[in-house]
Design a protein around this motif. Sequence first.
Motif, PDB file in Angstrom:
ATOM      1  N   ARG A  54      55.102  36.777  35.362  1.00  0.00           N
ATOM      2  CA  ARG A  54      54.139  37.058  34.300  1.00  0.00           C
ATOM      3  C   ARG A  54      53.754  38.531  34.278  1.00  0.00           C
ATOM      4  N   ASP A  55      53.514  39.104  35.464  1.00  0.00           N
ATOM      5  CA  ASP A  55      53.176  40.528  35.513  1.00  0.00           C
ATOM      6  C   ASP A  55      54.341  41.385  35.030  1.00  0.00           C
ATOM      7  N   ALA A  56      55.567  40.984  35.397  1.00  0.00           N
ATOM      8  CA  ALA A  56      56.732  41.737  34.932  1.00  0.00           C
ATOM      9  C   ALA A  56      56.853  41.667  33.414  1.00  0.00           C
ATOM     10  N   ALA A  57      56.581  40.489  32.850  1.00  0.00           N
ATOM     11  CA  ALA A  57      56.629  40.352  31.392  1.00  0.00           C
ATOM     12  C   ALA A  57      55.548  41.197  30.724  1.00  0.00           C
ATOM     13  N   ASP A  58      54.343  41.207  31.315  1.00  0.00           N
ATOM     14  CA  ASP A  58      53.273  42.039  30.756  1.00  0.00           C
ATOM     15  C   ASP A  58      53.632  43.522  30.830  1.00  0.00           C
TER      16      ASP A  58
ATOM     17  N   THR B  94      55.003  29.094  44.809  1.00  0.00           N
ATOM     18  CA  THR B  94      55.347  28.947  43.393  1.00  0.00           C
ATOM     19  C   THR B  94      54.419  29.769  42.505  1.00  0.00           C
ATOM     20  N   GLY B  95      53.128  29.762  42.855  1.00  0.00           N
ATOM     21  CA  GLY B  95      52.184  30.577  42.084  1.00  0.00           C
ATOM     22  C   GLY B  95      52.502  32.057  42.164  1.00  0.00           C
TER      23      GLY B  95
ATOM     24  N   LEU C 139      47.876  31.878  40.905  1.00  0.00           N
ATOM     25  CA  LEU C 139      48.299  32.361  39.584  1.00  0.00           C
ATOM     26  C   LEU C 139      47.157  33.042  38.828  1.00  0.00           C
ATOM     27  N   TYR C 140      45.970  32.474  38.847  1.00  0.00           N
ATOM     28  CA  TYR C 140      44.849  32.982  38.056  1.00  0.00           C
ATOM     29  C   TYR C 140      43.815  33.741  38.889  1.00  0.00           C
ATOM     30  N   GLY C 141      43.991  33.782  40.189  1.00  0.00           N
ATOM     31  CA  GLY C 141      43.022  34.471  41.037  1.00  0.00           C
ATOM     32  C   GLY C 141      43.205  35.977  41.027  1.00  0.00           C
ATOM     33  N   THR C 142      42.453  36.630  41.889  1.00  0.00           N
ATOM     34  CA  THR C 142      42.528  38.088  41.987  1.00  0.00           C
ATOM     35  C   THR C 142      43.836  38.495  42.658  1.00  0.00           C
ATOM     36  N   PRO C 143      44.262  39.750  42.496  1.00  0.00           N
ATOM     37  CA  PRO C 143      45.473  40.208  43.200  1.00  0.00           C
ATOM     38  C   PRO C 143      45.368  40.067  44.714  1.00  0.00           C
TER      39      PRO C 143
ATOM     40  N   ILE D 244      46.566  34.242  50.042  1.00  0.00           N
ATOM     41  CA  ILE D 244      46.678  32.779  50.102  1.00  0.00           C
ATOM     42  C   ILE D 244      48.051  32.328  50.597  1.00  0.00           C
ATOM     43  N   PRO D 245      49.171  32.866  50.110  1.00  0.00           N
ATOM     44  CA  PRO D 245      50.473  32.420  50.642  1.00  0.00           C
ATOM     45  C   PRO D 245      50.606  32.661  52.147  1.00  0.00           C
ATOM     46  N   VAL D 246      50.106  33.803  52.631  1.00  0.00           N
ATOM     47  CA  VAL D 246      50.177  34.077  54.066  1.00  0.00           C
ATOM     48  C   VAL D 246      49.331  33.073  54.845  1.00  0.00           C
ATOM     49  N   ALA D 247      48.118  32.819  54.325  1.00  0.00           N
ATOM     50  CA  ALA D 247      47.229  31.878  55.010  1.00  0.00           C
ATOM     51  C   ALA D 247      47.820  30.473  55.031  1.00  0.00           C
ATOM     52  N   THR D 248      48.380  30.017  53.928  1.00  0.00           N
ATOM     53  CA  THR D 248      48.953  28.665  53.886  1.00  0.00           C
ATOM     54  C   THR D 248      50.187  28.557  54.771  1.00  0.00           C
ATOM     55  N   PHE D 249      50.961  29.629  54.872  1.00  0.00           N
ATOM     56  CA  PHE D 249      52.113  29.591  55.780  1.00  0.00           C
ATOM     57  C   PHE D 249      51.664  29.458  57.225  1.00  0.00           C
ATOM     58  N   LEU D 250      50.624  30.223  57.589  1.00  0.00           N
ATOM     59  CA  LEU D 250      50.111  30.127  58.956  1.00  0.00           C
ATOM     60  C   LEU D 250      49.526  28.740  59.228  1.00  0.00           C
ATOM     61  N   ILE D 251      48.838  28.164  58.238  1.00  0.00           N
ATOM     62  CA  ILE D 251      48.279  26.813  58.411  1.00  0.00           C
ATOM     63  C   ILE D 251      49.403  25.813  58.629  1.00  0.00           C
ATOM     64  N   SER D 252      50.461  25.883  57.830  1.00  0.00           N
ATOM     65  CA  SER D 252      51.596  24.964  57.987  1.00  0.00           C
ATOM     66  C   SER D 252      52.237  25.130  59.360  1.00  0.00           C
TER      67      SER D 252
END
Length: 395
Positions: free
Chosen positions: A159-163, A151-152, A100-104, A110-118
């Motif tokens: 949040r980006d859409a709202a901005d 979820t993040g 959520l707060y990290g870089t684009p 991160i989601p791709v990496a965590t999916f591969l780890i799982s």
Amino acid sequence: MPTLSLPRPHRDDVLIAVLGLLGGVVLWALDLSMRTGGVLGDTRLPLIPLAVMSAAELLRRASPRTALAVGSVALVADQCTHGNLATVAMYTDVMYAAVLYGTPAAARRIPVATFLISLLVTIGSLAWTRSPEALLLGIVTALVVFVPALTGVSVRNHRDAADTARLRADQTALLAEMDRAQAVTAERARMARELHDLVANHLSAIAIHSTAALSIDDPETSRDALGVIRENSVEGLAEMRRLIGLLRTGGADAEPSSSPSLGSLDALVEQHRAAAADAGLTCVLEDTRDGGAILPTPVELAAYRIVQESLTNALKHAAPGPVAVRLGQAGRRLTVEVSSVLGDRAGPRAPGSGAGLVGMRERVALLGGEFGAGPVDGMWRVRAELPADEEAVGS
């Protein structure tokens, strides 16, 4: 020697870290461990990963990449002990905050990496144990690392859409304000042109004839001058009332419904012919148009005002001689030309400010026509070409 300075944690992150630490301590005090055994069997060891994970929570918003690295090490260390549920729960929050707060780039990777780890944990457990419980381990791993990252991503996209929507709204409001300011400026310019055209010629005639009445000691001349003064003052007041009435009603029409047209040019030229006779000016109207042509109302009003202002300028500045008003039409263009003798003349005259030429040029430009004014072969000539149909107006 430079010192390492960590970013100041957000107060909400401090609250999360404190609550997570207290919750983990309570679970440890109640001996509610995640497993009965571990690589490291001391029951006090889970407090160390718990404290490290709480410290990572302090950096979840200020430095999410560092928080994720520290939290991952703390999670691995926790799995080597009896384990603490609060440590795992705080790690899911650290993973969520890293997306959520990290870089684009981090939010994409991160989601791709965590999916591969799982997926690797599930496949590795199945290959190692060859039992259905391996699927449960893969699901738990996904709940701890992949689901928080997913979820993040979802929250970040919202949040980006709202901005983006807020930025568009601000831009729309700015454009609306710019349009409003331009509309106000254009309306002020139009009101200034109307006011000048309605009043200037009458006031000029009044000024010239009042000067003549004061400078020439002749009862007949004074009587004629007073007659012209009265006629122009009455007409000027009537036109002023018409303009004020339009402003008070706030009508949506671009021009007053009683706007003068080219059909009134005969009366206008006759009026100036009588007013300019004493100055040695002779006003002549030459209309070579086809009488059946119908012109748009804005074009007729602009042509009338150009002739009116040109006759007024001739009354103020022209030398004795002819003042010719010529109207012509060729195809889709209406030509308006007014010429007078160039040079100073003796006798009363009124000063001019040049606002009339500016107003004529603006009127022609708004209709998409061409305008020119200047000396030509000893004559002062005003020439305008205006569109003669609705489609060409303003194009």
